[in-house]
Design a protein around this motif. Structure first.
Motif, PDB file in Angstrom:
ATOM      1  N   LEU A  88      12.104  72.240  57.444  1.00 49.44           N
ATOM      2  CA  LEU A  88      11.803  71.856  56.020  1.00 49.44           C
ATOM      3  C   LEU A  88      11.073  70.338  56.134  1.00 49.44           C
ATOM      4  CD1 LEU A  88      11.543  72.438  52.979  1.00 49.44           C
ATOM      5  CD2 LEU A  88      14.030  71.779  52.952  1.00 49.44           C
ATOM      6  N   LYS A  89      11.914  69.630  56.694  1.00 49.29           N
ATOM      7  CA  LYS A  89      11.395  67.897  56.714  1.00 49.29           C
ATOM      8  C   LYS A  89      10.068  68.080  57.289  1.00 49.29           C
ATOM      9  CE  LYS A  89      12.456  63.502  58.244  1.00 49.29           C
ATOM     10  NZ  LYS A  89      11.291  63.175  58.403  1.00 49.29           N
ATOM     11  N   GLU A  90       9.820  68.467  58.422  1.00 51.04           N
ATOM     12  CA  GLU A  90       8.412  68.589  59.040  1.00 51.04           C
ATOM     13  C   GLU A  90       7.401  69.030  58.098  1.00 51.04           C
ATOM     14  OE1 GLU A  90       9.770  70.713  62.503  1.00 51.04           O
ATOM     15  OE2 GLU A  90       9.769  68.983  63.668  1.00 51.04           O
ATOM     16  N   MET A  91       7.825  70.201  57.361  1.00 51.77           N
ATOM     17  CA  MET A  91       6.592  70.761  56.750  1.00 51.77           C
ATOM     18  C   MET A  91       6.505  70.053  55.339  1.00 51.77           C
ATOM     19  SD  MET A  91       6.285  72.814  53.611  1.00 51.77           S
ATOM     20  CE  MET A  91       7.908  72.955  53.026  1.00 51.77           C
ATOM     21  N   LEU A  92       7.444  69.143  54.953  1.00 50.42           N
ATOM     22  CA  LEU A  92       7.264  68.659  53.539  1.00 50.42           C
ATOM     23  C   LEU A  92       6.242  67.271  54.234  1.00 50.42           C
ATOM     24  CD1 LEU A  92      10.766  68.631  51.898  1.00 50.42           C
ATOM     25  CD2 LEU A  92       8.548  69.648  51.190  1.00 50.42           C
ATOM     26  N   ASP A  93       6.943  66.553  55.313  1.00 53.33           N
ATOM     27  CA  ASP A  93       6.088  65.471  55.839  1.00 53.33           C
ATOM     28  C   ASP A  93       4.551  65.915  56.083  1.00 53.33           C
ATOM     29  OD1 ASP A  93       8.567  64.094  56.074  1.00 53.33           O
ATOM     30  OD2 ASP A  93       8.559  64.255  58.187  1.00 53.33           O
ATOM     31  N   ALA A  94       4.229  66.951  56.560  1.00 55.39           N
ATOM     32  CA  ALA A  94       2.853  67.574  56.680  1.00 55.39           C
ATOM     33  C   ALA A  94       2.252  67.418  55.338  1.00 55.39           C
ATOM     34  CB  ALA A  94       2.699  68.760  57.475  1.00 55.39           C
ATOM     35  N   LYS A  95       2.675  68.083  54.278  1.00 54.48           N
ATOM     36  CA  LYS A  95       2.202  68.024  52.963  1.00 54.48           C
ATOM     37  C   LYS A  95       2.264  66.885  52.246  1.00 54.48           C
ATOM     38  CE  LYS A  95       2.848  73.140  52.531  1.00 54.48           C
ATOM     39  NZ  LYS A  95       3.014  74.233  51.681  1.00 54.48           N
ATOM     40  N   ALA A  96       3.208  66.077  52.199  1.00 53.86           N
ATOM     41  CA  ALA A  96       3.445  64.836  51.072  1.00 53.86           C
ATOM     42  C   ALA A  96       3.135  63.536  51.915  1.00 53.86           C
ATOM     43  CB  ALA A  96       4.852  64.828  50.915  1.00 53.86           C
ATOM     44  N   GLY A  97       3.070  63.421  53.311  1.00 50.99           N
ATOM     45  CA  GLY A  97       2.681  62.259  53.923  1.00 50.99           C
ATOM     46  C   GLY A  97       3.834  61.439  54.568  1.00 50.99           C
ATOM     47  N   SER A  98       3.607  60.265  54.556  1.00 49.16           N
ATOM     48  CA  SER A  98       4.639  59.164  55.109  1.00 49.16           C
ATOM     49  C   SER A  98       5.647  58.945  54.096  1.00 49.16           C
ATOM     50  CB  SER A  98       4.155  57.745  55.487  1.00 49.16           C
ATOM     51  OG  SER A  98       3.984  57.253  54.305  1.00 49.16           O
ATOM     52  N   PRO A  99       7.126  58.431  54.593  1.00 48.71           N
ATOM     53  CA  PRO A  99       8.164  58.102  53.432  1.00 48.71           C
ATOM     54  C   PRO A  99       7.513  56.957  52.459  1.00 48.71           C
ATOM     55  CG  PRO A  99       9.104  58.376  55.686  1.00 48.71           C
ATOM     56  CD  PRO A  99       7.602  58.507  55.751  1.00 48.71           C
ATOM     57  N   ALA A 100       6.797  56.027  52.728  1.00 54.61           N
ATOM     58  CA  ALA A 100       6.258  55.301  51.813  1.00 54.61           C
ATOM     59  C   ALA A 100       5.460  55.862  50.696  1.00 54.61           C
ATOM     60  CB  ALA A 100       5.648  54.029  52.579  1.00 54.61           C
ATOM     61  N   ASP A 101       4.524  57.112  51.313  1.00 55.01           N
ATOM     62  CA  ASP A 101       3.718  57.570  50.285  1.00 55.01           C
ATOM     63  C   ASP A 101       4.609  58.328  49.483  1.00 55.01           C
ATOM     64  OD1 ASP A 101       1.508  56.691  51.564  1.00 55.01           O
ATOM     65  OD2 ASP A 101       1.311  58.376  52.655  1.00 55.01           O
ATOM     66  N   MET A 102       5.723  59.115  49.746  1.00 53.18           N
ATOM     67  CA  MET A 102       6.561  59.739  49.070  1.00 53.18           C
ATOM     68  C   MET A 102       7.328  59.112  47.878  1.00 53.18           C
ATOM     69  SD  MET A 102       8.366  62.616  51.474  1.00 53.18           S
ATOM     70  CE  MET A 102       8.192  62.016  53.113  1.00 53.18           C
ATOM     71  N   LEU A 103       7.474  57.613  48.100  1.00 46.88           N
ATOM     72  CA  LEU A 103       8.122  56.818  47.181  1.00 46.88           C
ATOM     73  C   LEU A 103       7.382  56.512  45.827  1.00 46.88           C
ATOM     74  CD1 LEU A 103      10.363  54.731  49.229  1.00 46.88           C
ATOM     75  CD2 LEU A 103      10.996  56.710  48.319  1.00 46.88           C
ATOM     76  N   THR A 104       5.999  56.690  45.867  1.00 50.48           N
ATOM     77  CA  THR A 104       5.119  56.590  44.765  1.00 50.48           C
ATOM     78  C   THR A 104       5.414  57.541  43.756  1.00 50.48           C
ATOM     79  OG1 THR A 104       3.292  57.499  45.476  1.00 50.48           O
ATOM     80  CG2 THR A 104       3.540  55.361  46.108  1.00 50.48           C
ATOM     81  N   VAL A 105       5.214  57.468  42.406  1.00 50.24           N
ATOM     82  CA  VAL A 105       5.370  58.483  41.497  1.00 50.24           C
ATOM     83  C   VAL A 105       4.386  59.705  41.849  1.00 50.24           C
ATOM     84  CG1 VAL A 105       5.002  59.310  39.025  1.00 50.24           C
ATOM     85  CG2 VAL A 105       5.761  57.045  39.496  1.00 50.24           C
ATOM     86  N   SER A 106       3.191  59.772  42.212  1.00 49.47           N
ATOM     87  CA  SER A 106       2.326  60.790  42.648  1.00 49.47           C
ATOM     88  C   SER A 106       2.861  61.369  44.056  1.00 49.47           C
ATOM     89  CB  SER A 106       0.928  60.367  42.752  1.00 49.47           C
ATOM     90  OG  SER A 106       0.786  59.457  44.033  1.00 49.47           O
ATOM     91  N   GLY A 107       3.589  60.475  44.807  1.00 50.71           N
ATOM     92  CA  GLY A 107       4.243  60.945  46.157  1.00 50.71           C
ATOM     93  C   GLY A 107       5.582  61.687  45.878  1.00 50.71           C
ATOM     94  N   ILE A 108       6.164  61.467  44.800  1.00 49.47           N
ATOM     95  CA  ILE A 108       7.375  62.134  44.295  1.00 49.47           C
ATOM     96  C   ILE A 108       6.943  63.360  43.899  1.00 49.47           C
ATOM     97  CG2 ILE A 108       9.301  62.298  42.811  1.00 49.47           C
ATOM     98  CD1 ILE A 108       9.568  59.212  43.207  1.00 49.47           C
ATOM     99  N   GLN A 109       5.795  63.503  43.052  1.00 49.23           N
ATOM    100  CA  GLN A 109       5.643  64.867  42.403  1.00 49.23           C
ATOM    101  C   GLN A 109       5.018  65.847  43.483  1.00 49.23           C
ATOM    102  OE1 GLN A 109       5.974  65.787  39.267  1.00 49.23           O
ATOM    103  NE2 GLN A 109       5.493  67.468  39.752  1.00 49.23           N
ATOM    104  N   GLU A 110       4.222  65.208  44.473  1.00 44.50           N
ATOM    105  CA  GLU A 110       3.771  65.819  45.394  1.00 44.50           C
ATOM    106  C   GLU A 110       4.902  66.737  46.381  1.00 44.50           C
ATOM    107  OE1 GLU A 110       0.770  63.921  47.673  1.00 44.50           O
ATOM    108  OE2 GLU A 110      -0.392  63.317  45.909  1.00 44.50           O
ATOM    109  N   THR A 111       5.777  65.928  46.718  1.00 43.35           N
ATOM    110  CA  THR A 111       7.097  66.344  47.311  1.00 43.35           C
ATOM    111  C   THR A 111       7.646  67.229  46.757  1.00 43.35           C
ATOM    112  OG1 THR A 111       7.073  64.000  48.387  1.00 43.35           O
ATOM    113  CG2 THR A 111       9.101  65.591  48.842  1.00 43.35           C
ATOM    114  N   VAL A 112       8.150  67.029  45.452  1.00 42.24           N
ATOM    115  CA  VAL A 112       8.824  68.149  44.528  1.00 42.24           C
ATOM    116  C   VAL A 112       7.762  69.450  44.581  1.00 42.24           C
ATOM    117  CG1 VAL A 112       9.425  68.842  42.068  1.00 42.24           C
ATOM    118  CG2 VAL A 112       9.867  66.462  43.184  1.00 42.24           C
ATOM    119  N   ASN A 113       6.610  69.269  44.374  1.00 37.29           N
ATOM    120  CA  ASN A 113       5.616  70.627  44.349  1.00 37.29           C
ATOM    121  C   ASN A 113       5.434  71.269  45.633  1.00 37.29           C
ATOM    122  OD1 ASN A 113       5.001  69.930  41.599  1.00 37.29           O
ATOM    123  ND2 ASN A 113       3.023  68.860  42.082  1.00 37.29           N
TER     124      ASN A 113
END
Length: 121
Positions: free
Chosen positions: A13-38
């Motif tokens: 699951l982590k690898e799949m989410l990393d591929a779709k959402a980007g780096s952990p720094a990208d995921m901490l932005t508002v748009s990154g969080i929304q992309e990760t949730v989606n």
């Protein structure tokens, strides 16, 4: 387990989410969080679609295959008995887990194994 791996393309699951959402720094932005949730919601829906045709055994019919003295098996067995949804089927690792009927349910020949109708986990 093999159904989940095929849905995820063989990735965790982590690898799949990393591929779709980007780096952990990208995921901490508002748009990154929304992309990760989606991405996580999409993944959950894919899993649900993969198992939608499975037939359950019905209330009280869940089987937990495992060894009575195994700490790995004790949690699932106690939960199933306490909830009244199933019972233990004694299965000795290394003996019963090598049988063809067990390997059809779990090709990794490991316990515990949950069986509900034709769904095995």
């Amino acid at each position: 387990a093999s159904g989940l791996m095929s849905v995820a393309g063989g990735y965790a699951l982590k690898e799949m989410l990393d591929a779709k959402a980007g780096s952990p720094a990208d995921m901490l932005t508002v748009s990154g969080i929304q992309e990760t949730v989606n991405a996580a919601l999409d993944f959950v829906m894919e899993i649900a679609d993969a198992f939608k045709d499975k037939v359950t055994a019905g209330s009280g019919k869940v089987e937990i295959h495992g060894a009575p003295g195994s700490m790995n098996c004790m949690g699932p067995i106690l939960i199933a008995k306490h909830a009244g949804c199933g019972d233990m089927v004694q299965c000795i690792p290394g003996v019963d887990t090598q049988k063809p009927e067990f390997l059809a349910m779990n090709p990794f020949h490991a316990v515990p194994l949950l069986k509900d109708g034709d769904f095995c986990l």
